[in-house]
Scaffold this active site. Structure first.
Site, PDB file in Angstrom:
ATOM      1  N   HIS A 270     -59.335 -68.779 -11.521  1.00 48.81           N
ATOM      2  CA  HIS A 270     -59.700 -69.843 -12.469  1.00 48.81           C
ATOM      3  C   HIS A 270     -59.129 -69.459 -13.832  1.00 48.81           C
ATOM      4  O   HIS A 270     -57.924 -69.402 -14.012  1.00 48.81           O
ATOM      5  CB  HIS A 270     -61.226 -70.003 -12.425  1.00 48.81           C
ATOM      6  CG  HIS A 270     -61.754 -71.209 -13.130  1.00 48.81           C
ATOM      7  ND1 HIS A 270     -60.987 -72.262 -13.518  1.00 48.81           N
ATOM      8  CD2 HIS A 270     -63.027 -71.532 -13.513  1.00 48.81           C
ATOM      9  CE1 HIS A 270     -61.741 -73.175 -14.105  1.00 48.81           C
ATOM     10  NE2 HIS A 270     -62.993 -72.748 -14.124  1.00 48.81           N
ATOM     11  N   HIS A 309     -52.869 -76.101  -7.524  1.00 50.39           N
ATOM     12  CA  HIS A 309     -54.107 -76.600  -8.107  1.00 50.39           C
ATOM     13  C   HIS A 309     -54.848 -77.384  -7.050  1.00 50.39           C
ATOM     14  O   HIS A 309     -54.226 -78.068  -6.246  1.00 50.39           O
ATOM     15  CB  HIS A 309     -53.799 -77.497  -9.318  1.00 50.39           C
ATOM     16  CG  HIS A 309     -54.962 -77.658 -10.225  1.00 50.39           C
ATOM     17  ND1 HIS A 309     -55.939 -78.587  -9.998  1.00 50.39           N
ATOM     18  CD2 HIS A 309     -55.320 -76.994 -11.353  1.00 50.39           C
ATOM     19  CE1 HIS A 309     -56.841 -78.487 -10.951  1.00 50.39           C
ATOM     20  NE2 HIS A 309     -56.507 -77.526 -11.787  1.00 50.39           N
ATOM     21  N   ASP A 365     -51.936 -72.667 -16.607  1.00 49.76           N
ATOM     22  CA  ASP A 365     -51.886 -71.241 -16.925  1.00 49.76           C
ATOM     23  C   ASP A 365     -50.502 -70.632 -16.849  1.00 49.76           C
ATOM     24  O   ASP A 365     -50.294 -69.504 -17.271  1.00 49.76           O
ATOM     25  CB  ASP A 365     -52.812 -70.472 -15.975  1.00 49.76           C
ATOM     26  CG  ASP A 365     -54.262 -70.728 -16.307  1.00 49.76           C
ATOM     27  OD1 ASP A 365     -54.571 -70.799 -17.498  1.00 49.76           O
ATOM     28  OD2 ASP A 365     -55.071 -70.867 -15.378  1.00 49.76           O
TER      29      ASP A 365
HETATM   30  N1  ACO Z   1     -48.816 -69.247  -4.344  1.00 48.67           N
HETATM   31  C1  ACO Z   1     -48.487 -69.295  -3.034  1.00 48.67           C
HETATM   32  N2  ACO Z   1     -49.088 -70.092  -2.140  1.00 48.67           N
HETATM   33  C2  ACO Z   1     -50.068 -70.871  -2.580  1.00 48.67           C
HETATM   34  C3  ACO Z   1     -50.465 -70.886  -3.925  1.00 48.67           C
HETATM   35  C4  ACO Z   1     -49.793 -70.043  -4.822  1.00 48.67           C
HETATM   36  N3  ACO Z   1     -50.105 -70.006  -6.095  1.00 48.67           N
HETATM   37  N4  ACO Z   1     -51.465 -71.766  -4.085  1.00 48.67           N
HETATM   38  C5  ACO Z   1     -51.688 -72.287  -2.871  1.00 48.67           C
HETATM   39  N5  ACO Z   1     -50.844 -71.761  -1.968  1.00 48.67           N
HETATM   40  C6  ACO Z   1     -50.734 -72.111  -0.551  1.00 48.67           C
HETATM   41  C7  ACO Z   1     -51.856 -71.525   0.274  1.00 48.67           C
HETATM   42  O1  ACO Z   1     -51.521 -70.268   0.802  1.00 48.67           O
HETATM   43  C8  ACO Z   1     -52.025 -72.583   1.341  1.00 48.67           C
HETATM   44  O2  ACO Z   1     -51.004 -72.424   2.271  1.00 48.67           O
HETATM   45  P1  ACO Z   1     -51.313 -72.685   3.841  1.00 48.67           P
HETATM   46  O3  ACO Z   1     -51.623 -74.139   3.944  1.00 48.67           O
HETATM   47  O4  ACO Z   1     -50.047 -72.280   4.528  1.00 48.67           O
HETATM   48  O5  ACO Z   1     -52.469 -71.811   4.202  1.00 48.67           O
HETATM   49  C9  ACO Z   1     -51.771 -73.878   0.608  1.00 48.67           C
HETATM   50  O6  ACO Z   1     -50.884 -73.526  -0.471  1.00 48.67           O
HETATM   51  C10 ACO Z   1     -53.023 -74.535   0.047  1.00 48.67           C
HETATM   52  O7  ACO Z   1     -53.672 -73.579  -0.774  1.00 48.67           O
HETATM   53  P2  ACO Z   1     -55.225 -73.462  -0.943  1.00 48.67           P
HETATM   54  O8  ACO Z   1     -55.589 -72.060  -1.301  1.00 48.67           O
HETATM   55  O9  ACO Z   1     -55.913 -74.044   0.254  1.00 48.67           O
HETATM   56  O10 ACO Z   1     -55.464 -74.440  -2.170  1.00 48.67           O
HETATM   57  P3  ACO Z   1     -56.762 -74.504  -3.051  1.00 48.67           P
HETATM   58  O11 ACO Z   1     -56.862 -75.881  -3.527  1.00 48.67           O
HETATM   59  O12 ACO Z   1     -57.926 -73.926  -2.330  1.00 48.67           O
HETATM   60  O13 ACO Z   1     -56.440 -73.496  -4.236  1.00 48.67           O
HETATM   61  C11 ACO Z   1     -55.759 -72.597  -6.293  1.00 48.67           C
HETATM   62  C12 ACO Z   1     -56.089 -73.875  -5.504  1.00 48.67           C
HETATM   63  C13 ACO Z   1     -56.952 -71.617  -6.236  1.00 48.67           C
HETATM   64  C14 ACO Z   1     -55.507 -72.961  -7.751  1.00 48.67           C
HETATM   65  C15 ACO Z   1     -54.498 -71.946  -5.647  1.00 48.67           C
HETATM   66  O14 ACO Z   1     -53.415 -72.826  -5.735  1.00 48.67           O
HETATM   67  C16 ACO Z   1     -54.169 -70.601  -6.286  1.00 48.67           C
HETATM   68  O15 ACO Z   1     -54.722 -69.582  -5.883  1.00 48.67           O
HETATM   69  N6  ACO Z   1     -53.243 -70.580  -7.316  1.00 48.67           N
HETATM   70  C17 ACO Z   1     -52.920 -69.380  -8.019  1.00 48.67           C
HETATM   71  C18 ACO Z   1     -53.989 -69.066  -9.022  1.00 48.67           C
HETATM   72  C19 ACO Z   1     -53.937 -70.011 -10.237  1.00 48.67           C
HETATM   73  O16 ACO Z   1     -52.891 -70.262 -10.801  1.00 48.67           O
HETATM   74  N7  ACO Z   1     -55.133 -70.477 -10.625  1.00 48.67           N
HETATM   75  C20 ACO Z   1     -55.275 -71.341 -11.795  1.00 48.67           C
HETATM   76  C21 ACO Z   1     -55.709 -72.696 -11.412  1.00 48.67           C
HETATM   77  S1  ACO Z   1     -55.784 -73.725 -12.824  1.00 48.67           S
HETATM   78  C22 ACO Z   1     -57.184 -73.316 -13.557  1.00 48.67           C
HETATM   79  O17 ACO Z   1     -58.138 -72.837 -13.024  1.00 48.67           O
HETATM   80  C23 ACO Z   1     -57.254 -73.537 -14.961  1.00 48.67           C
END
Ligand code: ACO
Length: 430
Positions: A270, A309, A365
């Site tokens: 987050h 996201h 971010d």
């Molecule tokens: N890098 C690589 N792969 C990713 C990323 C990433 N940053 N984000 C998602 N994926 C992939 C997952 O592995 C998943 O792949 P799969 O379908 O093969 O298993 C798919 O994309 C969907 O991802 P989820 O984790 O199910 O998506 P969710 O909506 O739960 O997560 C989140 C969203 C937590 C923001 C995620 O994208 C992430 O971890 N990003 C990196 C951390 C980040 O930048 N957080 C800031 C968010 S903005 C904020 O809070 C202000």
């Protein structure tokens, strides 16, 4: 021709019974499912939705997001226009009261916030108790919680005057606590608020003032910080806002609820993500190493931080504004060398099938950390900066919760898959 009804008809194949549920705002009420039972004393059907992937927990009038189109609006106003035409304090007022302030309202609002920037001297002692290398976000979370002990009147959450006092105090004092946490971590004396400066200017003064009689913030950096606060001010039911609402639903005082929200924001998925982005860029080090890094991400050995996201499946509109803002900041501070790595990462990722298929775009971010670093904020301070901006959104959402007659204490259900009833064996028999 049959008239279309805004309802959903469900057949329960266990009993053959049909149910017609009303659809309102493209939503059915989960509680309506509970009438579907096999036996009269059954609990009835529940929905199972870990991480609230498709469950609305409230009705809100504060923030609108269209994740597919990359749209973000506060109270109907596009984020791009608010960032261009308003100050953070105007936006905070908008979030809390529903409309932008007129000139007289803004003056009064600014005066209220400004007269509540100081903290009780005992809070400094509390801050002094932290270890020299304590993370500033840990100090921020703790001191926000500690504010509840200084203002016990805030427990009267149904009193609008007390609520307004909390708005002034939390928005006024958040930058002071944040700056004090930083000064403690670098062993510098705390700097009192300078109430002649703007909201962002005063924060820069409390962060960086040394021996000069009056700190003069650079107007470009002051403006950039103010815009960053606007961009972070609210984002509907994200993890920390849900924490604010969930904890606030117990009717605890708002300082304790805001501390819980801050704690949620601390996590690397987050508000900690901008910190994680910078560490990731450091780790990658050079542009040449990007393809190898991307390969590892695709193999599941880590994530491309600052990408992806839960809601945006398009470019995060805040990321576009921040990217433009970065150019203005770098003209003053000099270019952050990590920008080139970030730009190249973005370019490669946006062409890569893995990211395209999953609709993973830069989020807020991805670039904010580069600006913060160019402005000499240590990486540990990034989530704290986020928390300052988000405070107004948390408070607006908390007040909306309190005034919503449908809301009760948040208490999700579970699907129990554990053992059935059994007798406890004596210690000698285990
Ligand atoms: N890098 C690589 N792969 C990713 C990323 C990433 N940053 N984000 C998602 N994926 C992939 C997952 O592995 C998943 O792949 P799969 O379908 O093969 O298993 C798919 O994309 C969907 O991802 P989820 O984790 O199910 O998506 P969710 O909506 O739960 O997560 C989140 C969203 C937590 C923001 C995620 O994208 C992430 O971890 N990003 C990196 C951390 C980040 O930048 N957080 C800031 C968010 S903005 C904020 O809070 C202000």
């Amino acid at each position: 021709m049959e008239t279309k009804r805004s309802t959903l008809t469900i057949t329960d194949n266990r009993t053959g019974k049909q149910y017609e549920l009303p659809i309102e705002n493209e939503t059915i009420r989960a509680n309506d499912l509970r009438q579907m039972k096999v036996n009269p004393d059954d609990f009835g059907i529940m929905t199972y939705d870990p991480a609230y992937m498709a469950t609305a927990s409230c009705k809100s009038t504060i923030t609108f997001i269209d994740g597919d189109k990359g749209i973000l609006r506060y109270r109907g106003y596009p984020i791009e226009q608010l960032a261009e035409k308003c100050s953070y304090l105007e936006v905070a007022y908008l979030l809390l009261f529903g409309e932008l302030p007129n000139k007289a309202q803004l003056e009064e609002w600014t005066a209220h916030i400004t007269t509540h920037t100081f903290v009780h001297e005992n809070l400094k002692k509390l801050m002094d108790g932290f270890h020299y290398d304590a993370h500033p976000m840990g100090m921020f979370v703790s001191t926000v919680a500690a504010l509840s002990t200084f203002y016990p009147g805030a427990k009267k959450i149904s009193d609008p005057t007390e609520r307004a006092m909390t708005f002034y105090r939390l928005i006024g004092k958040a930058p002071t606590l944040a700056a004090f946490a930083y000064r403690h971590s670098v062993g510098m004396p705390y700097v009192h608020p300078d109430n002649e400066l703007s909201y962002a200017g005063n924060f820069l003064s409390m962060m960086y003032k040394v021996a000069e009689p009056k700190y003069k913030p650079n107007p470009v950096l002051e403006h950039a910080l103010d815009v960053l606060y606007i961009l972070h001010a609210d984002h509907e039911q994200n993890c920390s806002t849900s924490a604010m609402r969930g904890v606030g639903s117990s009717q605890v005082d708002p300082y304790s609820a805001a501390a819980a929200a801050s704690a949620a924001l601390y996590g690397p998925l987050h508000g900690g993500a901008n910190e994680a982005v910078l560490r990731m860029l450091d780790e990658i080090g050079t542009k040449e190493k990007i393809p190898a890094f991307i390969k590892e991400v695709k193999e599941g050995k880590g994530r491309l931080m600052g990408f992806g996201h839960r809601v945006y499946k398009n470019y995060d509109p805040r990321a576009s504004i921040i990217k433009r803002l970065a150019d203005q900041v770098f003209e003053v501070t000099g270019r952050n060398p990590k920008l080139d790595i970030a730009l190249e990462l973005e370019r490669i990722a946006l062409q890569d099938d893995y990211f395209v298929k999953r609709k993973l775009y830069p989020n807020v971010d991805f670039y904010s950390g580069l600006i913060y670093q160019a402005m000499k904020f240590p990486v540990d301070m990034f989530p704290v900066l986020f928390a300052i901006g988000r405070m107004s959104g948390w408070l607006a959402q908390w007040q909306e919760l309190l005034l919503d007659p449908e809301q009760k204490i948040a208490r999700p259900r579970q699907v129990y898959l554990g053992k059935g009833a059994r007798d406890v064996p004596m210690l000698s028999q285990r």
